[in-house]
Design a protein around this motif. Structure first.
Motif, PDB file in Angstrom:
ATOM      1  N   PHE A  12       6.945   7.694   2.757  1.00 44.76           N
ATOM      2  CA  PHE A  12       6.010   6.601   2.471  1.00 44.76           C
ATOM      3  C   PHE A  12       6.749   5.298   2.173  1.00 44.76           C
ATOM      4  CE2 PHE A  12       2.739   9.762   2.462  1.00 44.76           C
ATOM      5  CZ  PHE A  12       1.551   9.073   2.670  1.00 44.76           C
ATOM      6  N   ALA A  49       1.188   4.190  -2.922  1.00 49.54           N
ATOM      7  CA  ALA A  49       1.012   5.615  -2.626  1.00 49.54           C
ATOM      8  C   ALA A  49       2.198   6.429  -3.129  1.00 49.54           C
ATOM      9  CB  ALA A  49       0.843   5.823  -1.125  1.00 49.54           C
ATOM     10  N   PHE A  84       8.052   3.895   5.504  1.00 49.10           N
ATOM     11  CA  PHE A  84       7.056   3.160   6.287  1.00 49.10           C
ATOM     12  C   PHE A  84       6.786   1.792   5.667  1.00 49.10           C
ATOM     13  CE2 PHE A  84       5.691   7.328   8.178  1.00 49.10           C
ATOM     14  CZ  PHE A  84       5.923   6.959   9.494  1.00 49.10           C
ATOM     15  N   GLY A  85       6.739   1.731   4.333  1.00 49.82           N
ATOM     16  CA  GLY A  85       6.604   0.427   3.691  1.00 49.82           C
ATOM     17  C   GLY A  85       7.737  -0.501   4.083  1.00 49.82           C
ATOM     18  N   TYR A 138       7.195  -1.855   7.680  1.00 49.97           N
ATOM     19  CA  TYR A 138       6.245  -2.971   7.719  1.00 49.97           C
ATOM     20  C   TYR A 138       6.843  -4.226   7.093  1.00 49.97           C
ATOM     21  CZ  TYR A 138       2.380  -0.106   9.398  1.00 49.97           C
ATOM     22  OH  TYR A 138       1.567   0.680  10.184  1.00 49.97           O
ATOM     23  N   PHE A 142      -1.989   3.629   7.154  1.00 51.91           N
ATOM     24  CA  PHE A 142      -1.770   4.065   5.776  1.00 51.91           C
ATOM     25  C   PHE A 142      -2.824   5.075   5.339  1.00 51.91           C
ATOM     26  CE2 PHE A 142      -3.182   3.585   1.375  1.00 51.91           C
ATOM     27  CZ  PHE A 142      -2.068   4.092   0.732  1.00 51.91           C
ATOM     28  N   PHE A 200      -2.053   8.803   4.340  1.00 48.11           N
ATOM     29  CA  PHE A 200      -2.170   9.160   2.929  1.00 48.11           C
ATOM     30  C   PHE A 200      -3.190  10.285   2.728  1.00 48.11           C
ATOM     31  CE2 PHE A 200      -4.196   8.468  -1.264  1.00 48.11           C
ATOM     32  CZ  PHE A 200      -3.097   8.718  -2.066  1.00 48.11           C
ATOM     33  N   TYR A 246       0.840  -1.206   0.000  1.00 47.53           N
ATOM     34  CA  TYR A 246       0.000   0.000   0.000  1.00 47.53           C
ATOM     35  C   TYR A 246       0.875   1.256   0.000  1.00 47.53           C
ATOM     36  CZ  TYR A 246      -4.492  -2.337   0.779  1.00 47.53           C
ATOM     37  OH  TYR A 246      -5.630  -3.082   0.620  1.00 47.53           O
ATOM     38  N   PHE A 247       1.901   1.269   0.855  1.00 47.34           N
ATOM     39  CA  PHE A 247       2.779   2.432   0.902  1.00 47.34           C
ATOM     40  C   PHE A 247       3.552   2.596  -0.398  1.00 47.34           C
ATOM     41  CE2 PHE A 247       1.976   1.758   5.401  1.00 47.34           C
ATOM     42  CZ  PHE A 247       1.850   3.052   5.874  1.00 47.34           C
TER      43      PHE A 247
END
Length: 649
Positions: free
Chosen positions: A422, A378, A425-426, A429, A449, A453, A374-375
């Protein structure tokens, strides 16, 4: 044990049968050899790269959260016109400390810290090169950050902006010690950054597993190598600039005083020669995160490996030819500006190549839609928008219109937060299970997220419009009736949404560290070497050093030989390899834990801070630094005995 080349694929010493797992007694010997000592003194003596990197990461995130609180206070002040929540002097301190923290205490150090944890595992090494230097770099960084925040807490924070332009930062306009402390904070952090760059470059070029030639290195390792060479070329410029500034203020030199032969534009040239490459010191490691995550969650290697590597290198070269596009409003000749406009447009090409390679990988793979991906997705939206506004600002005519407006603030945050935070952070995780041995909660990860976002775009997209409507940056309040009220209020609401997302993230990290589901060695099905060891890894990383035959070793068919044997388990013996083809080269002994890097950092701190208040600290302060470092590097009898035994055995 002789000093001959280690045996590759011969399971003599470790009695290996079907894999690289050592017998229990060998594993215990390796752990005893490579672990850091316990207790408070042991904590100060630690040199294990994973221990130091965890401290780096936690420290940088503490600074990140502090800077976020300062930003929230500034957005609250700007939420409505004619606000008197704080005065202009305090607002200037908030603005300066926020920007300085994000740029010098978070963005670059956190990327180096993540690399320091991951790179030895990704290249099949038991340690990082120069582990004591790595520890010293952390302590210097910590003391530099504490210096800035202690001064801010005591009301002596800098007020001239994170860019500290002269003459505003000079002795005539910035009274007190705030700017001096800012300049020394630069010296602290850039010294730490340069040391980390040397450590990481040496690790990558000389400690790769046998067979991991340059064309088999993970793309994140390539991104780290390119970034650290950029650090070596960029950071001396800002160290020189800040040293000249503090000499102007404390000694009476005139580097930036045009009345006595100095030049105020000299500061901007030196600062931005570092400042624009710094954007890529933050951005290029994020591209490495992207490649690792995209490959794993697409379940296929990244498309166009050679193009990806060449794009990283091209980005690094072009990054050093852009600094004047921060100075289009100065008296730089028009012909010169045209070249920097061209370079500003050209640098979008290698970034575009990488985006197309990632999209090709995602479109031809089998996507596993988890929080890290998801990150990553984005990133595409945020970076494309930030990149487009960057190309716009590379045009002299437009830049002159919006140069000192909130349009630039929006662009800066879309590139740095959207293009780097972003993906960071990905990466958290993605690699958290490897670091902690437990999984982060997926549902909380998605809440984090979406709050981040949506809050990010609600905060910073209106700033483009504020800039086009003429709102200047670096102002502490604004009058009613300028058509800025609603957009500023919306940006403040978005900032609080981002803060809510960060609270979710903090809770997720704290809760999952203790009660999260346990992670195996490879919970995502990754293909690089760090996923071949237990989660969390043992102090020595690998029971036996692997031999690499492919770019994604864990996805490639098993081939012989698969591991190295012949290294002792009772001393910190490592394997170095040749820089190009990663052929076994030497077997040096690595240093053991020591308190002297910490004491050397304390002595360095006394030297730097003392020089702010008295010139005599410059020469007297070198004495404890010299003593600490002489004792640090003095050869020990035990180390000499181990080395002689290894040579004669």
């Amino acid at each position: 044990m002789s000093t001959a080349e280690p045996r590759v694929g011969m399971d003599v010493n470790l009695d290996l049968k079907d894999g690289p797992d050592a017998p229990q007694h060998v594993r215990e010997a390796l752990e005893q050899t490579w672990r850091d000592p316990g207790g408070l003194i042991g904590m100060l003596c630690a040199v294990n790269h994973k221990t130091i990197a965890r401290r780096f990461i936690v420290t940088t995130f503490v600074f990140f959260l502090l800077a976020g609180l300062l930003a929230l206070a500034m957005r609250t002040q700007l939420a409505r016109p004619d606000n008197r929540l704080m005065g202009p002097d305090f607002y200037d301190q908030l603005f300066t400390v926020h920007g300085s923290t994000m740029m010098f205490l978070f963005a670059v150090p956190v990327m180096q810290a993540v690399a320091a944890w991951l790179v030895p595992l990704m290249i099949g090494a038991r340690s990082i090169a120069f582990p004591r230097v790595n520890a010293y770099a952390y302590w210097v960084f910590l003391f530099g950050g504490l210096t800035l925040y202690v001064a801010f807490a005591l009301g002596a924070g800098p007020r001239a902006g994170w860019f500290s332009y002269v003459p505003l930062a000079g002795p005539d306009y910035s009274t007190g010690k705030g700017t001096d402390i800012w300049a020394q904070m630069i010296t602290f952090t850039e010294l730490s950054g340069l040391l980390e760059a040397v450590v990481l470059i040496a690790t990558i070029l000389k400690m790769r597993a046998p067979g991991m030639s340059l064309n088999r290195m993970p793309l994140f390792v390539w991104a780290t190598l390119v970034t650290q060479f950029m650090v070596l070329f960029a950071m001396p410029a800002i160290m020189l600039a800040s040293t000249a500034l503090i000499l102007d203020r404390l000694v009476g030199t005139q580097f930036y005083n045009p009345a006595l032969g100095g030049d105020v534009l000299l500061w901007q040239h030196l600062f931005w020669f570092f400042g624009h490459p710094e954007v890529y010191l933050i951005f290029i490691p994020a591209l490495g995160f992207m490649s690792s995550i995209v490959a794993t969650f697409s379940r296929r290697p990244v498309f166009g490996y050679p193009a990806m590597v060449l794009s990283l290198i091209a980005t690094a070269f072009l990054a050093f030819g852009l600094w004047v596009h921060h100075m289009f409003a100065t008296a730089v000749p028009a012909l010169g500006k045209s070249f920097f406009t061209a370079a500003s447009v050209m640098i979008a090409i290698p970034s575009g190549v990488q985006i197309y390679c990632w999209l090709a990988t995602l479109l031809t793979g089998r996507l596993n839609m988890k929080a890290p991906l998801y990150f990553v997705l984005a990133f595409f939206f945020n970076l494309v928008l930030g990149g487009l506004t960057g190309v716009m600002l590379g045009s002299v005519s437009l830049d002159l219109q919006v140069h000192d407006t909130y349009f630039v603030v929006a662009h800066l945050h879309y590139v740095l937060i959207g293009g780097a935070v972003f993906p960071l952070f990905g990466a958290i995780y993605y690699w958290f299970p490897k670091v902690m041995g437990r999984m982060l909660d997926e549902r909380l990860g998605r809440w984090h997220f979406w709050l981040l976002f949506i809050g990010f775009n609600v905060t910073f997209f209106p700033m483009h419009l504020l800039g086009l409507h003429g709102m200047p940056r670096r102002v502490w309040t604004y009058p009613h009736g300028m058509d800025w009220d609603a957009m500023n209020l919306g940006a403040t609401v978005g900032a609080y949404m981002m803060a809510a997302g960060m609270l979710v993230f903090i809770y997720n990290v704290v809760h999952s560290s203790r009660r999260g589901s346990r992670a195996g060695a490879d919970p995502w099905g990754g293909g690089s070497l760090e996923w071949s060891v237990p989660s969390p890894p043992p102090p020595h990383n690998f029971d036996a050093l692997p031999v690499v035959h492919a770019q994604e070793p864990l996805w490639a068919p098993a081939r012989e030989p698969r591991w190295v044997s012949g290294l002792t388990a009772t001393a910190r013996e490592v394997l170095t390899t040749t820089a190009l083809d990663a052929q076994p080269d030497t077997r040096p002994l690595f240093p053991t834990p020591s308190i002297w890097p910490f004491l050397s950092a304390v002595a360095t701190t006394v030297f730097f801070i003392g020089s702010i208040y008295t010139p005599s600290a410059v020469w007297w302060g070198t004495v404890p630094v010299a003593i600490a470092m002489i004792v640090w590097f003095w050869p020990k009898r035990r180390s000499n005995a181990i080395a002689r035994a290894g040579t004669l055995a």
